[in-house]
Design a protein around this motif. Structure first.
Motif: not given
Length: 260
Positions: A131-139
């Motif tokens: 589960w990942v936030a859409k505003d996380c970094s690409l890395s």
């Protein structure tokens, strides 16, 4: 170099195409984008047929679309306004569940606008690996993609406690449901499995070689022992307890899908 095939599923085209382009810049990533559940299903099926299966699917938690049932897409489905097959409403987490059933080799990661422990727990139960936030970094997203391919599960640290609490509560609820199901007689459990399969009273009677009156009595006993007041509630409890449907012959499945 072993390449990673990624499918981005999001109904916001700009986001989907931008994310796909960013991921495609990586030397070891091949990526495609789908703007709906039906498009995702078609991409997965086509890739499997061509022998170029996707490794990871990134899906919007709030995907709002209509898609065909993944396990049995009609040969000639009715067309909706956008040309996609009609079907049941399918959000991102439901898509994850369907993909896990039909394409179990695909690791799925849910992309969310905000952290929500309950929905994250539901996503994990549906088969998501992260589960990942859409505003996380690409890395960060790339680390998650590579991590789930190593069978890792990824959650934001701030969600971990809440998700564990939700999963523990769900397990307790399931244990209570299992205890209630265990109180049924073997015949009542058989009737319950027919109910889970969507069979009506007449179809259950024909299958079990019983009279409709006897089946009605068994169904009433099932509802009473499970402490519920409707067939739908009994089916929901049975599914929580891990009770599956009886296997139906094709003709039976097509002819008897109504609940009493």
């Amino acid at each position: 170099m072993q390449r990673i095939r990624v499918l981005v599923v999001d109904d916001h085209r700009i986001f989907a195409e931008s994310l796909a382009a960013a991921l495609a810049a990586e030397q070891d990533v091949d990526v495609a984008a789908a703007g709906s559940g039906p498009a995702a299903v078609r991409n997965l099926e086509r890739a499997a047929t061509d022998g170029r299966r996707f490794d990871v699917m990134l899906v919007d938690a709030d995907l709002g679309t209509v898609a065909p049932p993944l396990a049995s897409v009609p040969a000639q489905p009715a067309a909706s306004r956008d040309g996609a097959p009609d079907g049941v409403p399918l959000d991102g987490i439901s898509l994850v569940s369907g993909v896990r059933t039909v394409h179990p080799y695909v690791r799925t990661v849910v992309l969310a606008e905000k952290d929500d422990p309950r929905r994250a727990a539901t996503a994990l139960q549906a088969g998501a690996c992260g589960w990942v936030a859409k505003d996380c970094s690409l890395s960060r997203l790339l680390a998650v993609i590579r991590g789930v391919l190593r069978d890792e599960t990824h959650l934001p640290p701030a969600l971990l406690t809440g998700v564990l609490r939700e999963l523990t509560a769900a397990r307790k609820h399931r244990t209570e449901s299992e205890r209630l199901v265990e109180s049924l007689t073997p015949r009542e459990r058989e009737v319950l499995r027919c109910m889970v399969a969507g069979l009506g009273r007449k179809a259950v009677a024909e299958r079990l070689f019983l009279s409709p009156h006897t089946v009605r009595t068994h169904m009433q006993n099932v509802l009473g022992k499970l402490g519920v007041h409707s067939t739908l509630a009994a089916v929901a409890l049975a599914r929580r307890a891990g009770v599956g449907p009886v296997e139906l012959e094709p003709t039976t499945a097509a002819a008897s899908v109504s609940l009493p």
